[in-house]
Design a protein around this motif. Structure first.
Motif, PDB file in Angstrom:
ATOM      1  N   GLU A 160       0.920  -1.292  -0.044  1.00 51.32           N
ATOM      2  CA  GLU A 160       0.164  -0.152   0.177  1.00 51.32           C
ATOM      3  C   GLU A 160       0.959   1.242   0.119  1.00 51.32           C
ATOM      4  O   GLU A 160       1.940   1.416   0.645  1.00 51.32           O
ATOM      5  CB  GLU A 160      -0.902  -0.082   1.131  1.00 51.32           C
ATOM      6  CG  GLU A 160      -2.110  -1.042   1.457  1.00 51.32           C
ATOM      7  CD  GLU A 160      -3.152  -0.654   0.300  1.00 51.32           C
ATOM      8  OE1 GLU A 160      -3.262   0.395  -0.087  1.00 51.32           O
ATOM      9  OE2 GLU A 160      -3.763  -1.732  -0.082  1.00 51.32           O
ATOM     10  N   GLU A 161       0.459   2.169  -0.912  1.00 50.26           N
ATOM     11  CA  GLU A 161       0.988   3.302  -0.774  1.00 50.26           C
ATOM     12  C   GLU A 161       0.598   4.422   0.286  1.00 50.26           C
ATOM     13  O   GLU A 161      -0.613   4.493   0.357  1.00 50.26           O
ATOM     14  CB  GLU A 161       1.120   4.291  -2.139  1.00 50.26           C
ATOM     15  CG  GLU A 161       1.611   3.487  -3.475  1.00 50.26           C
ATOM     16  CD  GLU A 161       2.930   3.292  -3.236  1.00 50.26           C
ATOM     17  OE1 GLU A 161       3.730   4.279  -2.524  1.00 50.26           O
ATOM     18  OE2 GLU A 161       3.726   2.276  -3.707  1.00 50.26           O
ATOM     19  N   ARG A 186      -0.707   7.589   1.674  1.00 45.83           N
ATOM     20  CA  ARG A 186      -1.195   8.645   0.940  1.00 45.83           C
ATOM     21  C   ARG A 186      -1.430  10.009   1.809  1.00 45.83           C
ATOM     22  O   ARG A 186      -2.338  10.770   1.765  1.00 45.83           O
ATOM     23  CB  ARG A 186      -2.529   8.344   0.406  1.00 45.83           C
ATOM     24  CG  ARG A 186      -2.272   7.408  -0.830  1.00 45.83           C
ATOM     25  CD  ARG A 186      -3.310   7.102  -1.401  1.00 45.83           C
ATOM     26  NE  ARG A 186      -3.097   6.082  -2.763  1.00 45.83           N
ATOM     27  CZ  ARG A 186      -3.365   4.944  -2.620  1.00 45.83           C
ATOM     28  NH1 ARG A 186      -4.044   4.288  -1.852  1.00 45.83           N
ATOM     29  NH2 ARG A 186      -3.043   4.233  -3.918  1.00 45.83           N
TER      30      ARG A 186
END
Length: 135
Positions: free
Chosen positions: A127-128, A130
């Motif tokens: 997961e990035e 953000r």
């Protein structure tokens, strides 16, 4: 992220154990090391390599939890524990299918039968981050 698993039994099969099993010889390791070097070099040439790490045997693990709000530290997981994370590769590639294709190449590693028989890897997206969550 490509996750590779092993058990304490697998680590013992490679290094030998207290019960007198000798472990693998340098001749057993060389084809595996050659394969992994080539695997990593191919990923670097393709521009898909980001990072890889191997982890020490599970017997060197400490598990940290809590009970009634107090940290609890135990040795473990124990030798009879099923597979644990043994190492990983982070790859940057065009798709989940491409990452799966890369991981499938690990099945070509010329490992001794006792290690190869139960070897597998998981492919899992990272997961990035953000930023701050929107509330």
């Amino acid at each position: 992220m490509i996750l590779m698993y092993a058990s304490q039994r697998d680590y013992d099969a490679m290094s030998g154990d207290a019960e007198g099993h000798p472990g693998l010889s340098p001749e057993d390791f060389e084809p595996m090391h050659a394969f992994m070097r080539a695997f990593g070099e191919d990923l670097e040439r393709s521009g898909e390599f980001v990072e890889t790490r191997g982890l020490a045997a599970p017997v060197h693990t400490r598990r940290v939890g809590s009970k009634d709000g107090v940290p609890v530290v135990t040795d473990g997981p124990y030798a009879e524990t099923e597979e644990v994370l043994a190492g990983y590769w982070i790859v940057e590639c065009e798709s989940f299918d491409r990452a799966t294709e890369i991981a499938a190449r690990l099945a070509e590693c010329p490992a001794p039968e006792q290690l190869a028989a139960n070897a597998y890897a998981d492919v899992r997206p990272v997961e990035e981050f953000r930023g701050e969550p929107v509330i």
